[in-house]
Scaffold this active site. Structure first.
Site, PDB file in Angstrom:
ATOM      1  N   SER A 119       0.838  -1.198   0.000  1.00  0.00           N
ATOM      2  CA  SER A 119       0.000   0.000   0.000  1.00  0.00           C
ATOM      3  C   SER A 119       0.876   1.253   0.000  1.00  0.00           C
ATOM      4  O   SER A 119       1.649   1.466  -0.924  1.00  0.00           O
ATOM      5  CB  SER A 119      -0.956  -0.045   1.193  1.00  0.00           C
ATOM      6  N   ASP A 144     -10.150  -4.395  -4.908  1.00  0.00           N
ATOM      7  CA  ASP A 144      -9.422  -3.327  -4.227  1.00  0.00           C
ATOM      8  C   ASP A 144      -9.509  -2.068  -5.077  1.00  0.00           C
ATOM      9  O   ASP A 144      -9.198  -2.106  -6.271  1.00  0.00           O
ATOM     10  CB  ASP A 144      -7.964  -3.762  -4.052  1.00  0.00           C
ATOM     11  N   HIS A 194      -8.020  -5.273  -0.427  1.00  0.00           N
ATOM     12  CA  HIS A 194      -6.861  -4.481  -0.033  1.00  0.00           C
ATOM     13  C   HIS A 194      -6.470  -4.853   1.397  1.00  0.00           C
ATOM     14  O   HIS A 194      -7.317  -5.048   2.267  1.00  0.00           O
ATOM     15  CB  HIS A 194      -7.197  -2.990  -0.094  1.00  0.00           C
TER      16      HIS A 194
END
Length: 362
Positions: free
Chosen positions: A201, A296, A326
């Site tokens: 991320s 996601d 995610h």
């Protein structure tokens, strides 16, 4: 699991998450409803108590926004820096987990953990945790780094870089660069000199930034950039942002909020060290493994970067896990795709280090 390069994701409606993801989403909804019921009961109790209380002076009714924000961040960080698996069990099978202090990008010290596996250690990996540049840290990603070190045979460094909004852009990027420089020196002393960068991320963003910093001569080039569902394009919109904007663990609204915490100046929304996907020249970058989750909102960013790297002649492999959400890496103890993604990353690291000069043990 799906693997591809050239094609775009062309769904006409959001895809149903896989079973572990649906269970997680159901648990999150139950938790939210449970908290809402507690708040409702507390509010009713307060209303009953206030009926018998004298009026409160108006100035005391004003809530200080800064105090409220600080309280919210403290709670958020406490919750989100919780390990997903018992830390002692996670470290089982490693030679040693060292608690360190290394230089940060501001001339101070930065807490870090160094994970050293048994046997001959080949190379070192800088792992940068996710959390929107705002939360997560040494505890939330402890298990991930344990598994990655054990499976890859490499030493893994997890730095506790400075967080926003107290430390806005480019603090996290500067700390990441300082950590990589420290790791390069350590690797040359102990493990053969080769290094790789990895992250999930927001950490994937930082890892991609470091690969570009290295190309610019700021630090030794990594042998691999391992990017898990990375954020790469700033405010640029992608179809997956709309398809999975709400109800899939990470929301588009949350993405915007995280960006606003990290980016304090309007011009920094397009700064090269925040939007590595916008780099005009991607030639000569380190080989990459990019892993995304199908359900996601940030999925298409990873896919777009994989295509751009391939077009620039960079060796890149792209994997998208079907039905995954995610952040699925943090739930590796419950979600099979998390374990699979860590194994895939470890294999790629082993191959990348094998192509370099042989390492040596600590």
């Amino acid at each position: 699991m799906a693997e591809h390069f050239a094609r775009h994701h062309n769904e006409t409606a959001p895809i149903t998450p896989n079973l572990p993801a649906r269970i997680l989403l159901g648990w999150i909804k139950w938790q939210a409803a449970h908290r809402a019921r507690k708040v409702t009961r507390s509010t009713r109790q307060q209303a009953l108590e206030q009926e018998s209380m004298p009026p409160i002076p108006a100035p005391e009714q004003v809530v200080d926004h800064a105090v409220a924000q600080a309280s919210f961040l403290k709670t958020l960080r406490k919750v989100m820096d919780t390990p997903s698996f018992p830390t002692r069990l996670s470290a089982f099978g490693l030679r040693k987990v060292y608690a360190l202090s290394i230089p940060d990008g501001a001339g101070g010290g930065m807490a870090a953990r160094l994970y050293v596996p048994h046997g001959r250690v080949r190379g070192a990996v800088l792992y940068l945790h996710g959390g929107g540049f705002v939360h997560c840290g040494l505890n939330s990603h402890h298990g991930i780094c344990c598994r990655l070190a054990r499976a890859s045979g490499a030493a893994v460094l997890l730095p506790d870089y400075r967080l926003a909004p107290e430390h806005p852009y480019p603090a996290a990027a500067d700390d990441a660069l300082a950590a990589l420089r420290w790791l390069v020196e350590a690797s040359h002393r102990h493990w053969g000199g080769a290094v790789a960068v990895a992250g999930d991320s927001a950490g994937g963003n930082l890892a991609a930034v470091l690969a570009q910093d290295a190309k610019a001569g700021a630090v030794q080039a990594p042998v691999l950039q391992l990017l898990y569902y990375p954020s790469l394009y700033g405010a640029e919109a992608f179809p997956s942002h709309d398809f999975y904007s709400e109800g899939y663990f990470l929301s588009r609204r949350s993405m915007q909020w995280y960006g606003e915490q990290y980016i304090a100046c309007e011009e920094d929304w397009t700064a090269p060290r925040f939007v590595p996907g916008k780099c005009a020249d991607l030639t000569g970058l380190a080989p990459a493994l990019i892993i995304t989750a199908e359900c996601d909102p940030m999925r298409d960013e990873g896919a777009a970067y994989a295509r751009a790297l391939k077009a620039a002649g960079v060796a890149v492999r792209y994997i998208c896990y079907r039905g995954a959400l995610h952040g699925f890496l943090n739930f590796y103890s419950l979600m099979p795709p998390g374990k699979s993604a860590l194994r895939a990353g470890a294999r790629a690291l082993r191959k990348a280090f094998a192509r370099t000069s042989s390492g040596k043990s600590v």
